[in-house]
Design a protein around this motif. Structure first.
Motif, mmCIF file in Angstrom:
data_model
loop_
_atom_site.group_PDB
_atom_site.id
_atom_site.type_symbol
_atom_site.label_atom_id
_atom_site.label_comp_id
_atom_site.label_asym_id
_atom_site.label_seq_id
_atom_site.Cartn_x
_atom_site.Cartn_y
_atom_site.Cartn_z
ATOM 1 N N GLN A 271 0.616 -1.221 0.044
ATOM 2 C CA GLN A 271 -0.121 0.066 -0.083
ATOM 3 C C GLN A 271 0.868 1.227 -0.092
ATOM 4 O OE1 GLN A 271 -2.752 0.237 3.223
ATOM 5 N NE2 GLN A 271 -3.981 2.085 2.355
ATOM 6 N N GLN A 272 0.504 2.238 -0.803
ATOM 7 C CA GLN A 272 1.217 3.627 -0.907
ATOM 8 C C GLN A 272 0.939 4.523 0.346
ATOM 9 O OE1 GLN A 272 3.620 3.392 -3.650
ATOM 10 N NE2 GLN A 272 2.841 1.381 -3.694
ATOM 11 N N ASN A 273 2.000 5.159 0.538
ATOM 12 C CA ASN A 273 1.598 6.233 1.403
ATOM 13 C C ASN A 273 0.954 7.483 0.806
ATOM 14 O OD1 ASN A 273 2.853 4.949 3.444
ATOM 15 N ND2 ASN A 273 4.748 5.811 2.764
ATOM 16 N N LEU A 274 -0.451 7.268 0.319
ATOM 17 C CA LEU A 274 -1.109 8.265 -0.356
ATOM 18 C C LEU A 274 -1.654 9.505 0.745
ATOM 19 C CD1 LEU A 274 -3.182 5.912 -2.348
ATOM 20 C CD2 LEU A 274 -1.268 7.011 -3.088
ATOM 21 N N PRO A 275 -1.661 10.564 0.134
ATOM 22 C CA PRO A 275 -2.214 11.777 1.029
ATOM 23 C C PRO A 275 -3.677 11.924 1.045
ATOM 24 C CG PRO A 275 -1.867 12.520 -1.216
ATOM 25 C CD PRO A 275 -1.505 11.036 -1.230
ATOM 26 N N PHE A 276 -4.385 10.748 1.448
ATOM 27 C CA PHE A 276 -5.670 10.602 1.619
ATOM 28 C C PHE A 276 -6.051 9.758 2.809
ATOM 29 C CE2 PHE A 276 -5.198 11.070 -2.945
ATOM 30 C CZ PHE A 276 -5.746 12.528 -3.097
ATOM 31 N N LYS B 125 -13.331 -0.045 -3.528
ATOM 32 C CA LYS B 125 -14.348 -0.940 -3.702
ATOM 33 C C LYS B 125 -15.659 -0.397 -4.512
ATOM 34 C CE LYS B 125 -12.758 -3.834 -0.917
ATOM 35 N NZ LYS B 125 -12.187 -5.162 -1.498
ATOM 36 N N SER B 126 -15.824 0.772 -4.820
ATOM 37 C CA SER B 126 -16.766 1.516 -5.425
ATOM 38 C C SER B 126 -16.337 2.400 -6.691
ATOM 39 C CB SER B 126 -17.669 2.414 -4.358
ATOM 40 O OG SER B 126 -18.409 1.659 -3.537
ATOM 41 N N PRO B 127 -15.805 1.962 -7.637
ATOM 42 C CA PRO B 127 -15.299 2.595 -8.781
ATOM 43 C C PRO B 127 -16.472 3.205 -9.653
ATOM 44 C CG PRO B 127 -14.820 0.157 -9.040
ATOM 45 C CD PRO B 127 -15.263 0.343 -7.875
ATOM 46 N N ALA C 113 -5.241 -5.577 -6.911
ATOM 47 C CA ALA C 113 -5.313 -6.655 -5.937
ATOM 48 C C ALA C 113 -6.374 -6.465 -4.890
ATOM 49 C CB ALA C 113 -3.916 -6.654 -5.074
ATOM 50 N N LYS C 114 -6.665 -5.239 -4.622
ATOM 51 C CA LYS C 114 -7.798 -5.335 -3.533
ATOM 52 C C LYS C 114 -9.339 -5.491 -4.243
ATOM 53 C CE LYS C 114 -5.748 -4.621 0.550
ATOM 54 N NZ LYS C 114 -5.937 -5.443 1.541
ATOM 55 N N ASN C 115 -9.228 -5.003 -5.572
ATOM 56 C CA ASN C 115 -10.461 -5.397 -6.245
ATOM 57 C C ASN C 115 -10.233 -5.655 -7.683
ATOM 58 O OD1 ASN C 115 -13.334 -5.235 -6.851
ATOM 59 N ND2 ASN C 115 -13.445 -3.152 -6.605
ATOM 60 N N GLU C 116 -10.544 -7.000 -8.002
ATOM 61 C CA GLU C 116 -9.934 -7.361 -9.542
ATOM 62 C C GLU C 116 -11.078 -7.358 -10.311
ATOM 63 O OE1 GLU C 116 -8.965 -11.417 -8.625
ATOM 64 O OE2 GLU C 116 -6.878 -10.969 -7.945
#
Length: 207
Positions: free
Chosen positions: A47-52, A62-64, A82-85
């Motif tokens: 998991q990236q260190n995203l600013p969110f 989960k909800s694109p 990987a989290k939502n194929e």
């Protein structure tokens, strides 16, 4: 004879001959290219260190809501896939050998749908030819579809429930149905006027 005098008496290239092998070995070591370890799309992820906030990242994972945005997201960081194929494609076609043919940006590839692990998000065309699996689209193909936003829907020799037909055709502009029956829950046939009524964007209908 002094050491300095002996060195001066040697030929001009004599002092460099003893260092050439060392220099050559050093140059060879510097030219050795270490192969880069290839990271596959289904390989390890972090998991990236995203600013969110994590709650926001989980929501968009989960909800694109947009196929193009989701495709860019999973291309930029495989953590999301990987989290939502979910794999977004432009066209899905069933072939005569009961395989899926996926098309994206002019590139086509066939897969055995029984072994295809991902869910599909179809944006343009969904084609089930008459040589494909008859009357099995509801049980074999639709469960693998995350979302269907296709503008062109072609179904041949199929029996499909009204709910699943609605799932496939919500955005359809051009529809082709050949020996295809849309059924109500009680097994009765859905009349044509009801089918047309649930297709608000329809421009052409071929039966």
């Amino acid at each position: 004879m002094r050491r300095s005098a002996r060195i001066a008496a040697l030929p001009s290239n004599a002092t460099s001959t003893s260092t050439k092998p060392n220099r050559k070995r050093k140059a060879e070591k510097e030219q050795v290219i270490v192969p880069i370890k290839q990271l596959h799309f289904d390989g390890p992820f972090r998991q990236q260190n995203l600013p969110f906030r994590d709650s926001f990242i989980n929501y968009i994972t989960k909800s694109p809501s947009n196929a193009k945005a989701w495709q860019k997201l999973i291309q930029s960081c495989k953590y999301f896939f990987a989290k939502n194929e979910i794999f977004a494609i432009e066209k899905l076609c069933l072939t005569s050998d009961s395989k899926l043919k996926l098309s994206m940006n002019g590139f086509e590839k066939s897969f055995d749908f029984a072994k295809f692990p991902c869910k599909l998000w179809i944006t343009d065309i969904f084609h089930v030819p008459f040589v494909a699996i008859r009357n099995k689209i509801s049980s074999t193909i639709i469960p693998k579809i995350y979302r269907c936003d296709v503008k062109v829907l072609e179904l041949l020799h199929q029996i499909i429930s009204f709910d699943k037909f609605l799932f496939l055709s919500s955005n359809v502009e051009d529809i082709f149905l050949y020996e295809t029956i849309v059924e109500n829950e009680n097994g009765s046939m859905v009349p044509l006027e009801k089918i047309v009524q649930i297709l608000p964007k329809i421009k052409e209908c071929w039966l």
